[in-house]
Scaffold this motif. Structure first.
Motif, PDB file in Angstrom:
ATOM      1  N   LYS A  65      31.362  44.727  31.240  1.00  0.00           N
ATOM      2  CA  LYS A  65      31.730  43.820  30.146  1.00  0.00           C
ATOM      3  C   LYS A  65      33.162  44.067  29.711  1.00  0.00           C
ATOM      4  O   LYS A  65      33.587  45.203  29.522  1.00  0.00           O
ATOM      5  CB  LYS A  65      30.778  44.003  28.969  1.00  0.00           C
ATOM      6  N   GLY A  66      33.903  42.973  29.548  1.00  0.00           N
ATOM      7  CA  GLY A  66      35.304  43.064  29.159  1.00  0.00           C
ATOM      8  C   GLY A  66      36.249  43.263  30.325  1.00  0.00           C
ATOM      9  O   GLY A  66      37.464  43.166  30.158  1.00  0.00           O
ATOM     10  N   ARG A  67      35.713  43.534  31.511  1.00  0.00           N
ATOM     11  CA  ARG A  67      36.562  43.741  32.689  1.00  0.00           C
ATOM     12  C   ARG A  67      36.321  42.684  33.764  1.00  0.00           C
ATOM     13  O   ARG A  67      37.262  42.292  34.463  1.00  0.00           O
ATOM     14  CB  ARG A  67      36.291  45.127  33.294  1.00  0.00           C
ATOM     15  N   PHE A  68      35.080  42.233  33.921  1.00  0.00           N
ATOM     16  CA  PHE A  68      34.728  41.268  34.957  1.00  0.00           C
ATOM     17  C   PHE A  68      34.416  39.923  34.309  1.00  0.00           C
ATOM     18  O   PHE A  68      33.881  39.856  33.207  1.00  0.00           O
ATOM     19  CB  PHE A  68      33.487  41.719  35.722  1.00  0.00           C
ATOM     20  N   THR A  69      34.727  38.843  35.036  1.00  0.00           N
ATOM     21  CA  THR A  69      34.410  37.495  34.585  1.00  0.00           C
ATOM     22  C   THR A  69      33.803  36.704  35.734  1.00  0.00           C
ATOM     23  O   THR A  69      34.414  36.603  36.801  1.00  0.00           O
ATOM     24  CB  THR A  69      35.664  36.769  34.072  1.00  0.00           C
ATOM     25  N   ILE A  70      32.626  36.154  35.499  1.00  0.00           N
ATOM     26  CA  ILE A  70      31.988  35.289  36.492  1.00  0.00           C
ATOM     27  C   ILE A  70      32.266  33.840  36.121  1.00  0.00           C
ATOM     28  O   ILE A  70      32.263  33.473  34.938  1.00  0.00           O
ATOM     29  CB  ILE A  70      30.472  35.565  36.580  1.00  0.00           C
ATOM     30  N   SER A  71      32.527  33.020  37.121  1.00  0.00           N
ATOM     31  CA  SER A  71      32.766  31.596  36.896  1.00  0.00           C
ATOM     32  C   SER A  71      32.286  30.832  38.123  1.00  0.00           C
ATOM     33  O   SER A  71      31.985  31.429  39.161  1.00  0.00           O
ATOM     34  CB  SER A  71      34.242  31.330  36.621  1.00  0.00           C
ATOM     35  N   ARG A  72      32.232  29.524  37.991  1.00  0.00           N
ATOM     36  CA  ARG A  72      31.766  28.703  39.114  1.00  0.00           C
ATOM     37  C   ARG A  72      32.487  27.372  39.120  1.00  0.00           C
ATOM     38  O   ARG A  72      32.911  26.872  38.074  1.00  0.00           O
ATOM     39  CB  ARG A  72      30.255  28.507  39.057  1.00  0.00           C
ATOM     40  N   ASP A  73      32.574  26.784  40.294  1.00  0.00           N
ATOM     41  CA  ASP A  73      33.122  25.443  40.474  1.00  0.00           C
ATOM     42  C   ASP A  73      32.096  24.677  41.290  1.00  0.00           C
ATOM     43  O   ASP A  73      32.022  24.837  42.521  1.00  0.00           O
ATOM     44  CB  ASP A  73      34.478  25.509  41.184  1.00  0.00           C
ATOM     45  N   ASN A  74      31.279  23.885  40.622  1.00  0.00           N
ATOM     46  CA  ASN A  74      30.204  23.183  41.319  1.00  0.00           C
ATOM     47  C   ASN A  74      30.748  22.152  42.307  1.00  0.00           C
ATOM     48  O   ASN A  74      30.116  21.872  43.330  1.00  0.00           O
ATOM     49  CB  ASN A  74      29.270  22.522  40.320  1.00  0.00           C
ATOM     50  N   ALA A  75      31.900  21.594  42.026  1.00  0.00           N
ATOM     51  CA  ALA A  75      32.486  20.612  42.949  1.00  0.00           C
ATOM     52  C   ALA A  75      32.870  21.263  44.270  1.00  0.00           C
ATOM     53  O   ALA A  75      32.866  20.611  45.317  1.00  0.00           O
ATOM     54  CB  ALA A  75      33.704  19.966  42.309  1.00  0.00           C
ATOM     55  N   LYS A  76      33.196  22.559  44.213  1.00  0.00           N
ATOM     56  CA  LYS A  76      33.568  23.289  45.421  1.00  0.00           C
ATOM     57  C   LYS A  76      32.427  24.156  45.948  1.00  0.00           C
ATOM     58  O   LYS A  76      32.616  24.895  46.916  1.00  0.00           O
ATOM     59  CB  LYS A  76      34.788  24.172  45.140  1.00  0.00           C
ATOM     60  N   ASN A  77      31.279  24.096  45.281  1.00  0.00           N
ATOM     61  CA  ASN A  77      30.132  24.921  45.704  1.00  0.00           C
ATOM     62  C   ASN A  77      30.518  26.392  45.821  1.00  0.00           C
ATOM     63  O   ASN A  77      30.155  27.073  46.795  1.00  0.00           O
ATOM     64  CB  ASN A  77      29.562  24.429  47.032  1.00  0.00           C
ATOM     65  N   THR A  78      31.249  26.880  44.831  1.00  0.00           N
ATOM     66  CA  THR A  78      31.784  28.235  44.889  1.00  0.00           C
ATOM     67  C   THR A  78      31.578  28.948  43.556  1.00  0.00           C
ATOM     68  O   THR A  78      31.729  28.342  42.493  1.00  0.00           O
ATOM     69  CB  THR A  78      33.281  28.214  45.240  1.00  0.00           C
ATOM     70  N   VAL A  79      31.231  30.230  43.637  1.00  0.00           N
ATOM     71  CA  VAL A  79      31.149  31.088  42.468  1.00  0.00           C
ATOM     72  C   VAL A  79      32.156  32.227  42.652  1.00  0.00           C
ATOM     73  O   VAL A  79      32.401  32.664  43.779  1.00  0.00           O
ATOM     74  CB  VAL A  79      29.717  31.633  42.253  1.00  0.00           C
ATOM     75  N   TYR A  80      32.734  32.663  41.542  1.00  0.00           N
ATOM     76  CA  TYR A  80      33.792  33.668  41.583  1.00  0.00           C
ATOM     77  C   TYR A  80      33.408  34.872  40.729  1.00  0.00           C
ATOM     78  O   TYR A  80      32.627  34.774  39.788  1.00  0.00           O
ATOM     79  CB  TYR A  80      35.099  33.085  41.058  1.00  0.00           C
ATOM     80  N   LEU A  81      34.020  35.997  41.050  1.00  0.00           N
ATOM     81  CA  LEU A  81      33.939  37.183  40.207  1.00  0.00           C
ATOM     82  C   LEU A  81      35.335  37.772  40.116  1.00  0.00           C
ATOM     83  O   LEU A  81      35.837  38.330  41.091  1.00  0.00           O
ATOM     84  CB  LEU A  81      32.961  38.206  40.767  1.00  0.00           C
ATOM     85  N   GLN A  82      35.958  37.591  38.959  1.00  0.00           N
ATOM     86  CA  GLN A  82      37.265  38.184  38.702  1.00  0.00           C
ATOM     87  C   GLN A  82      37.043  39.591  38.182  1.00  0.00           C
ATOM     88  O   GLN A  82      36.374  39.774  37.158  1.00  0.00           O
ATOM     89  CB  GLN A  82      38.046  37.359  37.684  1.00  0.00           C
ATOM     90  N   MET A  83      37.593  40.572  38.871  1.00  0.00           N
ATOM     91  CA  MET A  83      37.390  41.975  38.513  1.00  0.00           C
ATOM     92  C   MET A  83      38.732  42.602  38.149  1.00  0.00           C
ATOM     93  O   MET A  83      39.624  42.691  38.997  1.00  0.00           O
ATOM     94  CB  MET A  83      36.747  42.724  39.681  1.00  0.00           C
ATOM     95  N   ASN A  84      38.860  42.998  36.901  1.00  0.00           N
ATOM     96  CA  ASN A  84      40.077  43.638  36.408  1.00  0.00           C
ATOM     97  C   ASN A  84      39.781  45.075  36.003  1.00  0.00           C
ATOM     98  O   ASN A  84      38.624  45.450  35.811  1.00  0.00           O
ATOM     99  CB  ASN A  84      40.630  42.858  35.216  1.00  0.00           C
ATOM    100  N   SER A  85      40.842  45.858  35.847  1.00  0.00           N
ATOM    101  CA  SER A  85      40.708  47.263  35.422  1.00  0.00           C
ATOM    102  C   SER A  85      39.649  47.987  36.241  1.00  0.00           C
ATOM    103  O   SER A  85      38.775  48.676  35.697  1.00  0.00           O
ATOM    104  CB  SER A  85      40.347  47.324  33.928  1.00  0.00           C
TER     105      SER A  85
END
Length: 128
Positions: A65-85
């Protein structure tokens, strides 16, 4: 059937960042809950983060928590995980997963057994 393919893993120093992507093919996953799990060597696979179909509900394990962010783009059929620190304890194989039984729901559960589609994984190594 849904095929999930992760990418974006690699080696990074502590404090660095990586962005993982997971692309789906074979069938749209726009109504599915999506999640990231990870597995360190010699340990069980553990939940990292989940996002519901519309992207307005999330769930994270406390350690990210506070370091990772999950997001998605349904138009691209893609999910992301931004991992910081990133920390050495974030090292492991990261898997994306899709839960298809509760389509268009608010579900963002952390139970591994609830997810029925899995990718092959991508290695993340955090080391100095």
């Amino acid at each position: 059937q849904v095929q999930l393919v992760e990418s974006g893993g690699g080696s990074v120093q502590p404090g660095g960042s990586l962005r993982l992507s997971c692309a789906a093919s074979g069938r749209t996953f726009s109504g599915y809950t999506l999640a990231w799990f990870r597995q360190a060597a010699g340990k069980e696979r553990e939940f990292v983060a989940a996002i519901n179909w519309s992207g307005n509900r999330w769930n994270y394990v406390d350690s990210v928590k506070g370091r990772f962010t999950i997001s998605r783009d349904n138009a691209k059929n893609t999910v992301y995980l931004q991992m910081n620190s990133l920390k050495p304890e974030d090292t492991g194989v990261y898997y994306c997963a899709a839960e298809s039984k509760r389509r268009y729901s608010i579900y963002v559960g952390s139970s591994l057994t609830e997810y029925d589609y899995w990718g092959q994984g991508t290695q993340v190594t955090v080391s100095s």
